[in-house]
Write an enzyme that holds these catalytic residues in place. Structure first.
Site, PDB file in Angstrom:
ATOM      1  N   LYS A 189       1.870  36.523 -59.887  1.00  0.00           N
ATOM      2  CA  LYS A 189       1.149  35.399 -59.256  1.00  0.00           C
ATOM      3  C   LYS A 189      -0.303  35.383 -59.724  1.00  0.00           C
ATOM      4  CE  LYS A 189       0.696  32.997 -54.837  1.00  0.00           C
ATOM      5  NZ  LYS A 189       1.100  33.013 -53.416  1.00  0.00           N
ATOM      6  N   ILE A 212      -0.651  28.235 -58.343  1.00  0.00           N
ATOM      7  CA  ILE A 212      -1.840  29.073 -58.209  1.00  0.00           C
ATOM      8  C   ILE A 212      -1.872  29.756 -56.837  1.00  0.00           C
ATOM      9  CG2 ILE A 212      -3.268  27.733 -59.772  1.00  0.00           C
ATOM     10  CD1 ILE A 212      -4.523  26.330 -57.344  1.00  0.00           C
ATOM     11  N   THR A 240      -4.642  30.989 -53.846  1.00  0.00           N
ATOM     12  CA  THR A 240      -5.674  30.139 -53.236  1.00  0.00           C
ATOM     13  C   THR A 240      -6.975  30.172 -54.031  1.00  0.00           C
ATOM     14  OG1 THR A 240      -6.305  31.982 -51.828  1.00  0.00           O
ATOM     15  CG2 THR A 240      -4.789  30.358 -50.887  1.00  0.00           C
ATOM     16  N   CYS A 273      -4.915  37.945 -54.714  1.00  0.00           N
ATOM     17  CA  CYS A 273      -5.317  37.709 -53.324  1.00  0.00           C
ATOM     18  C   CYS A 273      -6.830  37.757 -53.211  1.00  0.00           C
ATOM     19  CB  CYS A 273      -4.707  38.742 -52.385  1.00  0.00           C
ATOM     20  SG  CYS A 273      -5.249  38.467 -50.681  1.00  0.00           S
TER      21      CYS A 273
END
Lengths: 272, 304
Positions: free
Chosen positions: B165, B191, B193, B130
């Protein structure tokens, strides 16, 4: 008065809980140009419209725009159940709204709706509606509902100049209409919160939508005079139905989605 | 009848279409629009050990063919998820995956351990990518050592399917993918962001409160496809591909590049029915190309 308000609020929540959100194609019936940059788009649903409450909004898909990726959230200006139409009051700002301004009769428009909560509707009260710029959009349908609930309705519109004072006859259907212009070309000169009616008359409820500085001034007037006040916020949003968490506004209970827990907020709940 | 079913190791999906975390709420937000049981799986909002208010408004900016977000993992914490949300959604006839994020390894571990106890959650997606949290988040996913350490620690407490992720904001995504595979990840999704920013030239101000944010939408699709293909050639665990998928054609491209399943993210905002349409579109593509089994398309890119 507060108890009455609470009752209404609880009823509204039950009602909204059963409101199913839809994604549907509408047919453009007509586009009315109001002035250089504002227009009203009347769109007809192909199936009977569900119940739509004042203050709710739609999220429309813009086609053929290279720069518009997301839908455009627009206040519901009016609902005509006989014609099965929704009216959208739109200001041409960017490419997306300009493309909407090129829609013709018979064109198709994909809409996600009805979204958001609603303004509270008191009974038999003296109500003031304050709109500025494009923020006047939800007030016409609100005025209709307020009148039907036995309220006295005064709509006060703040615009730049006479050419922006549009649709006044429509508001007159539901009550008194007053205008302030920044250049003094129509109505009283100044901003809505400077209008003389605020000195002369005592209101029980205030509802507002428009540029944030104007709404903050209206909220300040309401707070000073101890009048319940609801504002409709216009934050940038991606989805419109509570999935993206982009459109949050800071409330006394933390960040809330403007799209699902608003767009209408009581000023006491906002950190203004 | 063509076969749309795929397997991410032990995790069976009725079709390869999943939703991307942070774009699909808890699934409930989409119940008016689609039948969730038509999807291979749903990824619920990023969940952290403790309540997070997220970043201040504005959190979103529209950009050419995409959008930037800086939501910052707003969520009520894992205990709230287990107590309040899980009972509401556990009946969904689809795979429900929880995206788990954190600032320190202990938070990831405790969150994963709590979700391990939920019967109807067959997998987690470990979010080490993130870009919108100050500490942790993407920092874990941008070096092999830190990615390996968080996966290793979570692997010890999480007994079901562990998807990781990956961040695209790295020099070589295959190195990270190999590092998490070595520590026991069951699959990788990619992917997340791409770090980006947007400026209003008139006001000379950034459009996001955090200045930088995560770019998603079709703008990132070529980057995502490239990374899926690179990772497909580097690891043996299944890959879940995402990044700008707007329709079935995009989804097929990711599968051809090596994805066993795909996630649809930003497109949900524009068309809340897109996921169901992609399932139908994949089936139509297979019939048109006379493909009986979706698994025959995975990595079936023809280079020559």
């Amino acid at each position: 008065m507060n108890y009455l308000c609470l009752d209404l609020f609880l009823t509204d929540i039950i009602l909204l809980g059963t409101m199913k959100k839809l994604v549907q194609d509408f047919e453009v019936l007509q586009r009315k140009e109001l002035n250089d940059d504002h227009f009203v788009l009347d769109v007809k649903a192909l199936e009977p419209l569900p119940e739509i409450r004042p203050g709710q909004f739609v999220n429309v898909l813009v086609k053929d725009s290279n720069t518009t990726f997301l839908r455009r959230p627009l206040s519901i200006h009016f609902v005509d159940y006989e014609r099965n139409t929704i009216s959208l009051y739109i200001k041409k700002i960017g490419d997306g709204t300009k493309k909407l301004g090129e829609l013709k009769e018979g064109d198709s428009l994909n809409i996600v709706y009805p979204l958001g909560n609603q303004y509270s509707i008191p009974n038999n009260a003296n109500t003031l509606l304050v709109g500025g710029g494009c923020g006047v959009a939800p007030l016409l349908y609100l005025a209709k509902h307020l009148k039907e609930a036995g309220n006295n309705v005064t709509t006060l519109l703040g615009v730049r100049s006479e050419k922006d004072a549009v649709e006044l006859d429509a508001y007159k259907e539901y009550g008194n209409i007053l205008v302030t212009t920044e250049d003094g070309s129509f109505g009283e000169k100044g901003y809505p919160t400077q209008h003389s009616i605020l000195e002369k008359e005592k209101f029980d409820y205030v509802f507002t939508c428009g540029p944030e500085p104007m709404m903050k001034a209206v909220a300040a007037y309401s707070a000073q005079n101890n009048i319940p006040c609801e504002v409709s916020l216009e934050n940038t949003m991606a989805c419109g139905f509570g999935a993206c968490l982009c459109c949050v506004t800071e409330t006394t209970e933390g960040n809330k989605c403007t799209c699902t827990e608003g767009p209408v907020f009581n000023i006491n709940d906002l950190k203004w | 009848m063509v076969n749309l079913g795929v397997k991410l190791k032990d995790l069976s999906l009725k079709n390869p279409v999943m939703t991307a975390s942070g774009t699909f709420g808890f699934g409930e937000e989409f119940e008016d629009f689609i039948d969730l049981s038509n999807l291979g799986g749903i990824l619920v909002k990023g969940t952290t050990r403790h309540h997070r208010e997220g970043n201040p408004y504005p959190r979103m900016a529209e950009t050419p063919s995409g959008m930037l977000n800086a939501v910052g993992l707003q969520n009520k914490g894992v205990e709230n998820f287990c107590k309040d949300i899980y009972p509401r959604i556990k009946h969904y006839d689809t795979n429900i995956l929880v995206n788990v994020s954190g600032s320190v390894i202990e938070d990831y571990v405790e969150t994963a351990a709590m979700i391990n106890e939920l019967e109807h959650i067959p997998a987690i997606e470990l979010n080490i990518s993130c870009p919108n949290v100050k500490e942790g988040g993407m920092a874990f996913g941008t070096s092999c050592a830190s990615a390996a350490s968080v996966v290793k620690a979570v692997r010890e407490v999480y007994k079901k399917h562990l998807m990781v992720k990956l961040s695209p904001n790295v020099t070589d995504i295959t190195e990270i993918a190999k590092a998490v595979e070595a520590e026991g990840a069951d699959s990788v999704s990619l992917i997340n962001t791409l770090l980006g920013m947007a400026i209003d030239a008139e006001t000379r101000k950034p459009l996001l409160s955090t200045v930088t944010g995560g770019l998603s939408g079709p703008a990132v699709k070529p980057v995502a496809l490239r990374m899926v293909w690179q990772v497909f050639n580097a690891v043996n665990i299944p890959i879940v591909g995402l990044g700008g998928i707007m329709n079935a054609k995009d989804a097929i491209e990711f599968i051809l590049a090596g994805a066993t399943a795909i996630q649809i993210g930003t497109a949900n905002f524009i068309d809340p029915q897109v996921t169901e349409k992609v399932v139908v579109g994949i089936e139509e593509y297979m019939k048109r190309h006379n493909v009986q089994d979706i698994n025959d398309l995975i990595g079936a890119l023809q280079i020559q």
